[in-house]
Write a protein that holds these residues in place. Structure first.
Motif, mmCIF file in Angstrom:
data_model
loop_
_atom_site.group_PDB
_atom_site.id
_atom_site.type_symbol
_atom_site.label_atom_id
_atom_site.label_comp_id
_atom_site.label_asym_id
_atom_site.label_seq_id
_atom_site.Cartn_x
_atom_site.Cartn_y
_atom_site.Cartn_z
ATOM 1 N N ASP A 253 0.847 -1.185 0.000
ATOM 2 C CA ASP A 253 0.000 0.000 0.000
ATOM 3 C C ASP A 253 0.887 1.241 0.000
ATOM 4 O OD1 ASP A 253 -1.776 2.151 0.886
ATOM 5 O OD2 ASP A 253 -3.185 0.558 1.354
ATOM 6 N N SER B 102 -3.739 4.819 8.720
ATOM 7 C CA SER B 102 -2.846 4.710 7.571
ATOM 8 C C SER B 102 -2.047 5.999 7.452
ATOM 9 C CB SER B 102 -3.627 4.453 6.282
ATOM 10 O OG SER B 102 -4.133 3.144 6.288
ATOM 11 N N ASN C 104 -6.882 6.151 3.402
ATOM 12 C CA ASN C 104 -7.711 4.944 3.259
ATOM 13 C C ASN C 104 -8.904 4.977 4.219
ATOM 14 O OD1 ASN C 104 -5.805 4.141 1.339
ATOM 15 N ND2 ASN C 104 -4.573 3.127 2.892
ATOM 16 N N GLU C 105 -9.077 3.914 5.025
ATOM 17 C CA GLU C 105 -10.200 3.882 5.958
ATOM 18 C C GLU C 105 -10.024 4.984 7.000
ATOM 19 O OE1 GLU C 105 -8.207 1.255 5.433
ATOM 20 O OE2 GLU C 105 -9.474 -0.234 4.463
ATOM 21 N N TRP D 140 -14.878 4.387 4.899
ATOM 22 C CA TRP D 140 -13.787 4.673 3.980
ATOM 23 C C TRP D 140 -13.645 6.182 3.894
ATOM 24 C CZ3 TRP D 140 -9.875 2.115 1.908
ATOM 25 C CH2 TRP D 140 -9.124 2.758 0.933
#
Length: 179
Positions: free
Chosen positions: A29, A54, A78-79, A123
């Protein structure tokens, strides 16, 4: 008949093996996940708080572009970032019950608003609903001496508890946590 059965078994085994080796895995990622917890020592299992987030990178961009002032931000990439309190705490100046919350922020010049939201598994901030906010507290903004390429979260020991510190670029945002 036995040879046909052996051949069939061999065919099924080879078919299974080829489908296993055909599995495709994603690459790394670009904004890797990380965890920060307090107490910070891995030897101390009696945690008060853990944050899973993240880590986006600046990559030549400025903080204002990636986390615009006055707009709700997912506090990472991201989330949406999730924060778990393992016991009741005072977060900023507000009482918060033990549990897991999404952590959103609203960047500002001298203060950031830190938001604990009860909606999990989101998200980004695309489905953020302020009606699900549990508390909002203020974090003080200061300037660090070094620039951080990757968004980072850490904890400092302070009298009576910890200080949550978020940093990106030269911005440092701090909020106290007391148990």
């Amino acid at each position: 008949m036995k040879n046909l059965l052996k051949l069939s078994f061999l065919f099924v085994a080879l078919l299974g093996a080829s489908s296993l080796s055909a599995q495709k895995f994603g690459g790394l990622d670009k904004s890797p996940a990380d965890i920060a917890s307090y107490p910070t020592s891995y030897k101390d299992a009696n945690k008060i708080v853990k944050i899973v987030y993240s880590r986006p990178q600046l990559k030549g961009r400025d903080l204002e572009t990636l986390a615009p002032s006055g707009k709700v931000w997912r506090t990472g990439a991201n989330e949406a970032t999730e924060i778990t309190f393992y016991k009741d705490v005072t977060f900023g100046n507000k009482k918060v019950s033990a549990g897991t919350y999404s952590l959103f922020t609203i960047p500002g010049e001298t203060e950031w608003t830190l938001i604990l939201n009860k909606n999990l598994n989101q998200w980004g901030a695309y489905s953020y609903e302020n009606a699900a906010d549990v508390v909002r507290v203020q974090g003080k903004v200061s300037k660090g001496s070094e620039s951080l390429e990757a968004f980072s979260i850490a904890f400092n020991d302070v009298e009576g508890g910890a200080e949550l510190v978020m940093g990106w670029g030269t911005a440092r945002i701090t909020t106290p946590i007391k148990s």
